[in-house]
Motif scaffolding. Sequence first.
Motif, PDB file in Angstrom:
ATOM      1  N   PRO A 220       0.844  -1.279  -0.127  1.00 11.94           N
ATOM      2  CA  PRO A 220       0.058  -0.066  -0.083  1.00 11.94           C
ATOM      3  C   PRO A 220       0.794   1.235  -0.014  1.00 11.94           C
ATOM      4  N   ASP A 221       0.583   2.363  -0.795  1.00 10.29           N
ATOM      5  CA  ASP A 221       1.098   3.593  -0.985  1.00 10.29           C
ATOM      6  C   ASP A 221       2.403   3.461  -1.231  1.00 10.29           C
ATOM      7  N   ASP A 222       3.014   2.171  -1.825  1.00  4.91           N
ATOM      8  CA  ASP A 222       4.562   2.524  -2.161  1.00  4.91           C
ATOM      9  C   ASP A 222       4.559   2.275  -3.689  1.00  4.91           C
ATOM     10  N   LYS A 223       4.915   3.474  -4.292  1.00 10.28           N
ATOM     11  CA  LYS A 223       5.027   4.102  -5.785  1.00 10.28           C
ATOM     12  C   LYS A 223       6.125   3.435  -6.309  1.00 10.28           C
ATOM     13  N   VAL A 224       7.026   2.838  -5.630  1.00  3.61           N
ATOM     14  CA  VAL A 224       8.227   2.392  -6.391  1.00  3.61           C
ATOM     15  C   VAL A 224       8.074   0.633  -6.525  1.00  3.61           C
ATOM     16  N   TYR A 225       7.275   0.106  -5.809  1.00  9.12           N
ATOM     17  CA  TYR A 225       7.219  -1.346  -5.983  1.00  9.12           C
ATOM     18  C   TYR A 225       5.789  -1.819  -6.360  1.00  9.12           C
ATOM     19  N   SER A 226       4.941  -0.661  -6.688  1.00 11.47           N
ATOM     20  CA  SER A 226       3.610  -1.348  -7.171  1.00 11.47           C
ATOM     21  C   SER A 226       3.347  -0.488  -8.604  1.00 11.47           C
ATOM     22  N   THR A 227       4.418  -0.600  -9.489  1.00 11.28           N
ATOM     23  CA  THR A 227       3.979  -0.139 -10.922  1.00 11.28           C
ATOM     24  C   THR A 227       3.530  -1.301 -11.574  1.00 11.28           C
ATOM     25  N   PRO A 228       3.082  -0.953 -12.914  1.00  9.69           N
ATOM     26  CA  PRO A 228       2.404  -2.007 -13.716  1.00  9.69           C
ATOM     27  C   PRO A 228       3.589  -3.059 -14.017  1.00  9.69           C
ATOM     28  N   ILE A 229       5.017  -2.559 -13.945  1.00 10.89           N
ATOM     29  CA  ILE A 229       5.870  -3.677 -14.253  1.00 10.89           C
ATOM     30  C   ILE A 229       6.682  -4.471 -13.164  1.00 10.89           C
ATOM     31  N   THR A 230       6.410  -3.905 -11.787  1.00 10.28           N
ATOM     32  CA  THR A 230       7.031  -4.801 -10.889  1.00 10.28           C
ATOM     33  C   THR A 230       5.984  -5.011  -9.840  1.00 10.28           C
ATOM     34  N   GLY A 231       6.040  -5.289  -8.741  1.00  9.02           N
ATOM     35  CA  GLY A 231       4.811  -5.660  -7.734  1.00  9.02           C
ATOM     36  C   GLY A 231       4.271  -7.127  -8.279  1.00  9.02           C
ATOM     37  N   SER A 232       3.089  -7.377  -7.939  1.00  4.20           N
ATOM     38  CA  SER A 232       2.586  -8.592  -8.358  1.00  4.20           C
ATOM     39  C   SER A 232       2.405  -8.881  -9.888  1.00  4.20           C
ATOM     40  N   ALA A 233       2.817  -7.938 -10.540  1.00  7.50           N
ATOM     41  CA  ALA A 233       2.831  -8.258 -11.990  1.00  7.50           C
ATOM     42  C   ALA A 233       3.867  -9.409 -12.449  1.00  7.50           C
ATOM     43  N   ARG A 234       4.952  -9.226 -11.449  1.00 12.79           N
ATOM     44  CA  ARG A 234       5.870 -10.189 -11.598  1.00 12.79           C
ATOM     45  C   ARG A 234       5.876 -11.172 -10.622  1.00 12.79           C
ATOM     46  N   TYR A 235       4.811 -11.752 -10.148  1.00 13.83           N
ATOM     47  CA  TYR A 235       4.845 -12.467  -8.875  1.00 13.83           C
ATOM     48  C   TYR A 235       5.404 -13.910  -9.263  1.00 13.83           C
ATOM     49  N   ARG A 236       5.616 -14.290 -10.357  1.00 11.49           N
ATOM     50  CA  ARG A 236       5.990 -15.809 -10.724  1.00 11.49           C
ATOM     51  C   ARG A 236       7.441 -15.453 -11.074  1.00 11.49           C
ATOM     52  N   CYS A 237       7.993 -14.378 -10.854  1.00  9.59           N
ATOM     53  CA  CYS A 237       9.405 -14.195 -11.376  1.00  9.59           C
ATOM     54  C   CYS A 237      10.390 -13.938 -10.183  1.00  9.59           C
ATOM     55  N   PHE A 238      11.681 -13.754 -10.242  1.00  8.76           N
ATOM     56  CA  PHE A 238      12.414 -13.529  -9.351  1.00  8.76           C
ATOM     57  C   PHE A 238      12.370 -12.144  -8.851  1.00  8.76           C
ATOM     58  N   ASP A 239      12.799 -11.788  -7.636  1.00  6.09           N
ATOM     59  CA  ASP A 239      13.036 -10.422  -7.068  1.00  6.09           C
ATOM     60  C   ASP A 239      14.408 -10.692  -6.175  1.00  6.09           C
ATOM     61  N   GLN A 240      14.448  -9.598  -5.262  1.00  7.97           N
ATOM     62  CA  GLN A 240      15.921  -9.538  -4.601  1.00  7.97           C
ATOM     63  C   GLN A 240      15.749 -10.461  -3.555  1.00  7.97           C
ATOM     64  N   ILE A 241      14.345 -10.753  -3.030  1.00 11.04           N
ATOM     65  CA  ILE A 241      14.204 -11.664  -1.888  1.00 11.04           C
ATOM     66  C   ILE A 241      14.345 -13.240  -2.207  1.00 11.04           C
ATOM     67  N   SER A 242      13.691 -13.498  -3.582  1.00 12.78           N
ATOM     68  CA  SER A 242      14.117 -15.045  -3.971  1.00 12.78           C
ATOM     69  C   SER A 242      15.518 -14.897  -4.333  1.00 12.78           C
ATOM     70  N   LEU A 243      16.212 -13.919  -4.976  1.00 14.56           N
ATOM     71  CA  LEU A 243      17.661 -13.871  -5.120  1.00 14.56           C
ATOM     72  C   LEU A 243      18.406 -14.315  -3.940  1.00 14.56           C
ATOM     73  N   ASN A 244      18.089 -13.627  -2.766  1.00 11.04           N
ATOM     74  CA  ASN A 244      18.946 -14.130  -1.601  1.00 11.04           C
ATOM     75  C   ASN A 244      18.538 -15.460  -1.135  1.00 11.04           C
ATOM     76  N   GLY A 245      17.416 -16.012  -1.587  1.00  4.93           N
ATOM     77  CA  GLY A 245      17.254 -17.176  -1.226  1.00  4.93           C
ATOM     78  C   GLY A 245      17.945 -18.207  -1.973  1.00  4.93           C
ATOM     79  N   LEU A 246      18.050 -17.938  -3.344  1.00  7.21           N
ATOM     80  CA  LEU A 246      19.281 -18.655  -4.272  1.00  7.21           C
ATOM     81  C   LEU A 246      20.626 -18.641  -3.475  1.00  7.21           C
ATOM     82  N   ARG A 247      21.055 -17.400  -3.154  1.00 11.96           N
ATOM     83  CA  ARG A 247      22.392 -17.352  -2.623  1.00 11.96           C
ATOM     84  C   ARG A 247      22.400 -18.348  -1.216  1.00 11.96           C
ATOM     85  N   ALA A 248      21.446 -18.323  -0.402  1.00  7.65           N
ATOM     86  CA  ALA A 248      21.296 -19.031   0.692  1.00  7.65           C
ATOM     87  C   ALA A 248      21.490 -20.463   0.181  1.00  7.65           C
ATOM     88  N   MET A 249      20.537 -20.996  -0.733  1.00 11.12           N
ATOM     89  CA  MET A 249      20.734 -22.337  -1.098  1.00 11.12           C
ATOM     90  C   MET A 249      21.940 -22.773  -1.636  1.00 11.12           C
TER      91      MET A 249
END
Length: 603
Positions: A220-249
């Motif tokens: 909510p109210d986050d203009k940076v991560y709620s654009t039509p390109i990012t946010g849930s529009a990329r739900y099945r794609c990588f982001d920096q959180i899952s990137l860190n998960g891959l590093r941990a693995m």
Amino acid sequence: MKNILKIFLILGLTGLLAAGCSDFLKPLANGSYNEDNYQDYPSIVRGFIVKAYSLRPDTYYTTEFIGAEAGTDNAVYRNQTNSTRQFSVGTTSISANPFRAVWTRSYQGINYCNMFLKDRVGINTHYLLDHESDMVLRQTLQGDAYVLRAWYYYDLLRTFGGIGTDGNLLGVPVLTEPSEAENLDPASIKRATFDETVEQILRDCDSAEVYLPFNNRDYPDDKVYSTPITGSARYRCFDQISLNGLRAMTYLMWASPAYNPTGDKTRYQKAAEYAAKVMNHKLHVESTFTGGFDPAVGFSWQDLNNPEIIFISSMGNSTTMETSLYPQGFGGSAGIVPTQQLVDAFPAENGYPITDPRSGYDPKKPYEHRDPRFEAAIFHNGSEVRRNTNNELMYTIESAVGGKDAPGLTGTSPTSYYIKKFVFSGWNPYDENVVSSVHAVFYMRWEQMCLIFAEAASKVTSPNDGSMFGISPKQALAYLRNRPTTEGKPSYVAQNGDPYLDECAASPALFEALVKNEWRITTCFEGNRFFDLRRWTANPSDLSAINVEIQGVSITGDAESGYTYTPTVIERKNYPSIWRPLPYLDVRRCPNLVQNAGWESWK
């Protein structure tokens, strides 16, 4: 990149990848584009990333997930002629490598990423009319290309990395440029070392971090991560959180005894750091929004938007899980079934192993007073299948001798057990209107990060110490043991205390054993077991962890007079090596491609 229509990798991809490229580059009817000007057509360039994502498996019922478990002491294929079952008992043929698909798919995905990254063609392509949105999309696609390449190399390394016939600890061939058919010399294909392959994965992760959005969620109210390109529009794609998960693995695998001959503990520390980053994001960011993450709340395998998920596959409506896992009496085929060893790995409801007298375990009533996670994962004799909407009783498992689901009948389990995890309890094959559910693969999820953290952090600090990472290893395991099941049943130890966890936290050796068992039961049927057993093996010639008897149970008697439970032997695993073989034909084609130890005849 000239001759793009002819691009392919010799590594098992002849024809496959060429066809894949042709799908994107097939000329329009008027011949308006070809291999020399395809970069002028944004949909083609973007299609490289779309295709790379689409190659990921989207069901657990494959050789890589539930099927991989059937190569261990967790499960077994009912069909004795199945290639994975034959592979695990030592009767497979050179042409029937069940893991070849991983090799083929991964190098295909890597080549798509390489084509996107070559000469920065992907990031320099214009995709959208709106300049700001176009720049964001270019950045995200560039990040996707790097992290997908890292993902596929991780998958290859986990599957095929190991000690070669030359005695060296090897990774896989590392290719960072597109390969053209007429220019690729088979003799140039060589395996990088294990460390070099890991370093390539981590370099790609570092490159991806520059471009990927922070989190594919809408805040909510986050203009940076709620654009039509990012946010849930990329739900099945990588982001920096899952990137860190891959590093941990990646770091946890690299730190493990099989791949860490010098015992470098900094690898464990890095694994813990990256897992903690993911966990803290869940605990302190995603938890702050309505319907956000709560570690005390369970999740459903059919809820594909639940905050447990870190990285997910494509989604599809299917009845594969139900028709493959239920017994024939309820419309299934019992294709893969649990073992007695896995059943015994689940503790009692008070948290103690059933081998501990304090558990209160009664071998005459083996399914009573067990950890509720057992009932959520496995059907046993007497288990009820109830409809998810109104609790209607649809079916009862009868696997005692004489029962409709007993071993030896058509479409029934040889072990007397059936997999419950993943099946949709709203499905009934006898309904007038059969209801199916959407399924997907949770590649990364909260519980996995808890396990990575607990294992890695306990190697560099004490189980009770939370000062180094902000979370203690003990707390990470408590999150798993305290939460409700996927059916919503509460945890006994959450309500009554967990003295066994306290006891283990006071002993590094006990804690290590507990972590390993939590890996086993928490991720059962998700394809981790073989890789965990292998990476925990310090001596590569010791096959005792994987070459074991696979047991079921024969149940006689009835509910009124009582049942008798007699162990049965289904088969014995007979692997020649803890390493998996590289595809035979590719080793034959590439004279410098070293096969893994134990598979000397496969070259």
